[in-house]
Enzyme design. Structure first.
Site, PDB file in Angstrom:
ATOM      1  N   GLU A  15      39.945 -55.012 -12.731  1.00 17.95           N
ATOM      2  CA  GLU A  15      41.335 -54.528 -12.680  1.00 17.95           C
ATOM      3  C   GLU A  15      42.321 -55.527 -12.075  1.00 17.95           C
ATOM      4  OE1 GLU A  15      41.016 -49.777 -12.401  1.00 17.95           O
ATOM      5  OE2 GLU A  15      40.490 -50.807 -10.556  1.00 17.95           O
TER       6      GLU A  15
HETATM    7  C1  ACM Z   1      36.355 -49.819 -11.335  1.00 16.68           C
HETATM    8  O1  ACM Z   1      36.240 -48.599 -11.480  1.00 16.68           O
HETATM    9  N1  ACM Z   1      37.552 -50.353 -11.165  1.00 16.68           N
HETATM   10  C2  ACM Z   1      35.208 -50.701 -11.344  1.00 16.68           C
END
Ligand code: ACM
Length: 496
Positions: free
Chosen positions: A308
């Site tokens: 992310e």
């Molecule tokens: C995640 O759930 N960002 C690995």
């Protein structure tokens, strides 16, 4: 009456009775979770009593079994040289974690090739001994996957060492063997690192919602590792880079590109923070942090996160992830990364953790093409922070709601086209803690999904069906009550 369970080639289980009475009173399967690879019912078992003795070539495993039976039943067993419950290292064919368990009128015998195998077999025996009358049985068992994990996010809300130990106990009872500690995120940094003092004085002082946070000293972390090792659970620490780093940036502004510390963050957004690419401090930071984690961690793996990141170009992202993975290798460890890290050059023997069904398979395939193996953590199945249904008092819903059958009823080998068991290292559930404040919250979200996913990871697919699992799961609630574990009384289970 003699009752025998036989497995047919289609994976069906058939009851065979050798006395013709036509009234098999036995339930379909013994209430074991995860269900063993092979179970044969025998005519007669025995009743376990206080004062019964556990005998083992592995005294530490015997002591664990005595403690487990005490927790489950209140019975006080002892260890000693001559007991009705014997654990022997006399099954070299059983493999690293496999075991054979036989229960007859004279007592119980667990055979394995390793102490770990004896420990896994002892968990099966605990479940059989739950109501004291231990049924006659022959079990031959070994896991489907070598990696059977649970991730605990101690960054969004910190958990003290005692809570982590309780979580390890709950994991070990269901034959899980990897505790992945998510140690760092935007909202808090939870591990002391020599040379970077503000990580703990500043970075550890926050958590979601504004609570006090906390961190593990090296001694605390070693104590978690020791406790987990005693229960044959290995710790895999994660420092999440290059994103999810606001707490580190607030603590050490030399890690930002403009040298200005961001405000501490206690909300629940993601994607907004990143280490500064190209700065020498970034490389020094990664080297120091991963060197310390390597020194503290006896297991082979360090997790570098990688998920992310919205603030870096693909080239900047790869540059920082590759600094991290090189630091892991330089310190003698192997890399685990979230699926996004599949877009970078991975060292040999890396593991890639699949989490997002939307877009993730391509990253995973890139990693596999480089030789990586896969840890399956599909959010819609194994993210324990998802609500069970709309009425669950905590949890999130971005991956949907996840009832017990959603968590149970899937096959890791059919999740990503072209990635079968030969490329899958295992299965890992994840408990993110944005909404999880207390240990009761942890338990409510973990139970009953933790045992369900443990069975996904342990039991051959041919032996699994949700209906049979639901029947085996229900009586376990009696033990959870004894352990004082909070759990979700799923309407899909006929609880006692
Ligand atoms: C995640 O759930 N960002 C690995």
């Amino acid at each position: 009456m003699r009752v025998v369970w036989r497995r047919l080639s289609l994976g069906l289980v058939m009851l065979v009775t050798s006395c013709g009475s036509g009234t098999p009173a036995q339930p379909e399967q013994l209430a074991l979770v995860p269900y063993p690879a092979s179970v044969t019912r025998l005519e007669q078992g025995f009743t376990i009593e206080s004062g019964d003795t556990v005998t083992s070539a592995e005294p530490a495993v015997a002591a664990q079994l005595v403690a487990g039976i005490s927790a489950d039943t209140g019975l006080e067993l002892t260890t000693g040289p001559t007991g009705r419950i014997r654990l022997d290292l006399d099954a070299p064919q059983a493999g690293a974690e496999g075991y054979e368990l036989t229960v007859g009128p004279g007592g119980a015998h667990i055979s394995a090739a390793t102490a770990e195998g004896l420990f896994r077999g002892a968990q099966t025996f605990r479940q059989l001994a739950r109501e004291r009358a231990v049924p006659g049985v022959r079990v031959s068992d070994r896991p489907r996957y070598a990696w059977r994990g649970a991730m605990l996010d101690v960054a969004r809300h910190f958990r003290p060492v005692a809570d982590v130990k309780r979580f390890v106990d709950l994991m070990a009872a269901y034959k899980l063997n990897v505790l992945h500690l998510h140690l760092t995120d935007d909202q808090g940094w939870r591990i002391a690192v020599p040379g970077w003092p503000n990580l703990t004085t500043v970075g550890a002082s926050t958590e979601v919602g504004g609570g006090p946070g906390g961190f593990y000293t090296a001694a605390d972390y070693r104590e978690i590792v020791r406790y987990a090792q005693e229960r044959f659970v290995r710790v895999v620490p994660e420092v999440d880079v290059p994103g999810h780093t606001n707490a580190a940036l607030a603590a050490h502004p030399e890690l930002t590109c403009d040298g200005v510390a961001p405000e501490p963050y206690t909300g629940i957004k993601v994607g907004f923070s990143a280490l500064c690419p190209g700065k020498p401090e970034t490389a020094r930071f990664l080297n120091d942090v991963l060197k310390e984690l390597a020194a503290l961690t006896p297991g082979h793996h360090l997790h570098i996160g990688g998920d992310e990141v919205e603030k870096l170009s693909p080239r900047e992202y790869a540059q920082i992830v590759e600094l991290a993975t090189q630091a892991v290798t330089a310190n003698g460890k192997e890399v685990v990364g979230w699926q996004e890290a599949g877009a970078t050059v991975l060292p040999p023997n890396s593991l890639i953790q699949y989490w997002q069904t939307n877009g993730g398979p391509e990253d995973v395939k890139r990693a596999v093409a480089q030789g990586a193996k896969v840890i399956m953590s599909p959010a819609s199945r194994v993210y324990l922070d998802m609500k069970y249904d709309d009425s669950t008092r905590i949890g999130q819903t971005w991956a949907g709601t996840t009832e017990i059958d959603d968590a149970y009823d899937w096959d890791p080998a059919t999740l990503i086209e072209g990635i079968g068991d030969d490329r899958i290292e295992g299965v890992e559930m994840a408990l993110w803690t944005e909404t999880v404040v207390t240990m009761n919250d942890v338990e409510l979200l973990a139970f009953p999904r933790l045992p369900a996913i443990a069975e996904v990871a342990w039991t051959p697919q041919s032996q699994r069906s949700f209906d049979a699992f639901a029947t085996r799961l229900a009586p376990l609630a009696t033990v959870w009550d004894r352990w004082e574990v909070d759990y979700h009384r799923s309407p899909r289970i006929a609880w006692p």
